[in-house]
Motif scaffolding. Sequence first.
Motif, PDB file in Angstrom:
ATOM      1  N   TYR A   1     -31.839 -25.805  12.930  1.00  0.00           N
ATOM      2  CA  TYR A   1     -31.440 -26.353  14.232  1.00  0.00           C
ATOM      3  C   TYR A   1     -32.317 -25.860  15.387  1.00  0.00           C
TER       4      TYR A   1
ATOM      5  N   GLN B   1     -33.782 -28.677  17.571  1.00  0.00           N
ATOM      6  CA  GLN B   1     -32.812 -29.334  18.456  1.00  0.00           C
ATOM      7  C   GLN B   1     -32.600 -28.522  19.724  1.00  0.00           C
ATOM      8  N   VAL B   2     -32.433 -27.208  19.579  1.00  0.00           N
ATOM      9  CA  VAL B   2     -32.179 -26.381  20.762  1.00  0.00           C
ATOM     10  C   VAL B   2     -33.464 -26.183  21.572  1.00  0.00           C
TER      11      VAL B   2
ATOM     12  N   LYS C   1     -34.126 -28.617  24.322  1.00  0.00           N
ATOM     13  CA  LYS C   1     -33.409 -28.408  25.586  1.00  0.00           C
ATOM     14  C   LYS C   1     -33.746 -27.047  26.196  1.00  0.00           C
TER      15      LYS C   1
ATOM     16  N   GLN D   1     -33.362 -24.187  25.050  1.00  0.00           N
ATOM     17  CA  GLN D   1     -32.267 -23.239  24.849  1.00  0.00           C
ATOM     18  C   GLN D   1     -32.700 -22.130  23.887  1.00  0.00           C
TER      19      GLN D   1
ATOM     20  N   LEU E   1     -31.553 -19.818  20.691  1.00  0.00           N
ATOM     21  CA  LEU E   1     -30.613 -19.758  19.569  1.00  0.00           C
ATOM     22  C   LEU E   1     -30.944 -18.509  18.767  1.00  0.00           C
TER      23      LEU E   1
ATOM     24  N   SER F   1     -24.620 -27.201  16.478  1.00  0.00           N
ATOM     25  CA  SER F   1     -24.962 -28.477  17.103  1.00  0.00           C
ATOM     26  C   SER F   1     -24.074 -28.750  18.308  1.00  0.00           C
TER      27      SER F   1
ATOM     28  N   SER G   1     -25.010 -26.555  21.244  1.00  0.00           N
ATOM     29  CA  SER G   1     -26.216 -27.034  21.918  1.00  0.00           C
ATOM     30  C   SER G   1     -25.914 -28.255  22.782  1.00  0.00           C
ATOM     31  N   LYS G   2     -25.099 -29.176  22.251  1.00  0.00           N
ATOM     32  CA  LYS G   2     -24.780 -30.397  23.000  1.00  0.00           C
ATOM     33  C   LYS G   2     -24.074 -30.089  24.315  1.00  0.00           C
TER      34      LYS G   2
ATOM     35  N   THR H   1     -24.116 -27.334  26.079  1.00  0.00           N
ATOM     36  CA  THR H   1     -24.766 -26.294  26.882  1.00  0.00           C
ATOM     37  C   THR H   1     -25.943 -26.919  27.623  1.00  0.00           C
TER      38      THR H   1
ATOM     39  N   ILE I   1     -27.314 -19.696  22.901  1.00  0.00           N
ATOM     40  CA  ILE I   1     -26.346 -19.826  21.810  1.00  0.00           C
ATOM     41  C   ILE I   1     -26.537 -18.628  20.890  1.00  0.00           C
TER      42      ILE I   1
ATOM     43  N   ASP J   1     -21.584 -19.860  23.192  1.00  0.00           N
ATOM     44  CA  ASP J   1     -22.558 -20.552  24.039  1.00  0.00           C
ATOM     45  C   ASP J   1     -22.276 -20.259  25.507  1.00  0.00           C
TER      46      ASP J   1
END
Length: 391
Positions: free
Chosen positions: A248, A251-252, A255, A257, A259, A287, A290-291, A293, A299, A319
């Motif tokens: 993941y 994905q983060v 953004k 972010q 993790l 997931s 992340s969505k 945040t 996270i 998060d």
Amino acid sequence: MTAISDLILKDRKIAYVVSDEQLKVVAAGGADELFKSANVWPILGRSLLEISPELIGAEESLTDILAGRLPSFELMWVNRNGPKDEPRYFELTTMPHQNYSGQIDGLIHIWQDVTQLGEINQQFAQHRNEMWLLQRELDSKNEALAASNAELQQLANLKSMFVSFAAHELGSPLTSMIGYIDLLLEGAYGPLSDSQTQSLKVVARSIGRLRAITNNLLVATRIETGHLEAVLQVTNLLDLIEDVVAEYQPQVAAKSQQLVVEIPEKELPPVLCDTTLAAQIVGNLVSNASKYTRREGRITVGVGVRPGEEGFLEVSVADTGIGIPPAEYDQLFKRFSRLSTANQVNAAGTGLGLYITQSLVELHGGRIWFESDEQQGSTFFVTFPIAENDN
């Protein structure tokens, strides 16, 4: 009877009438005013059936009592109007009257005022009838409800079959599409311009989201129909978490972010889980975190033994997101439930993620819960059973 006996009978609202073998009244006493309201006063010398028409039709029983073939005869809830035309209830008992030599020479009829008990009995009968009518109505509604439930169950089965079929049929072409896109991005069909590469990556992400939706629909259908089983095996939970986090990271990263996994100081015992389903549990939580945040949020995934639950390992996913409105706590794990604040962070999804996650956790014998501060962030916790040590 003596005057004292009559007073006692009057006090207890009991009257008596004595009739001879021809059913003529020869004596009366006690609360004999009970008969005055029947316009049959005086009663001496009159026919028993005239002052007690309730006994009409019972002549055979009266004859049997006179002959010694029947010990007594009773009539319950005899209804008569009182002196003020108020309804009254009596219990009438007829027994043999014996002379001094012990021979039956007539009948004695005892009237006891049971109005209060009769009113209670009447109310009880009324309530019983009302209950019977209500029960009939309830039975009718239950039958209609059962028929509706059967129809709904049939529709639910059809829906599950359709969703399962549709998701399965979508799976193959999506896999082919993502395969060809990977080949294009790798340059298998020639070089791509920057704009072409970016466009293909957008398509790949969209296909990835569609695959996630179809997979969730398939899993939800299997949960509903009871066709989802966990194949448990001894697993190093920390290794599994690190693999999921690595999956993941893109994905983060999209953004901006962070993790991270908090590595426990002590070595953890292995757990008993289905590795595919356990990875989906952790993946769904990461997931979701992340969505919900915002960009550049954080996270954190942790794992350890929860105090007081030594037989389980606890995984936490915290998060710094938008949190959960308290009014929506009860809806969080229901199917197709999405937060009203999802538009604040453009969180896409079907609302199946946490429903599936809870079902998968419970399939392992664990539990799931959360803590949240609105606009501050949320932490979700799940537990997995520790594998028993055979040594």
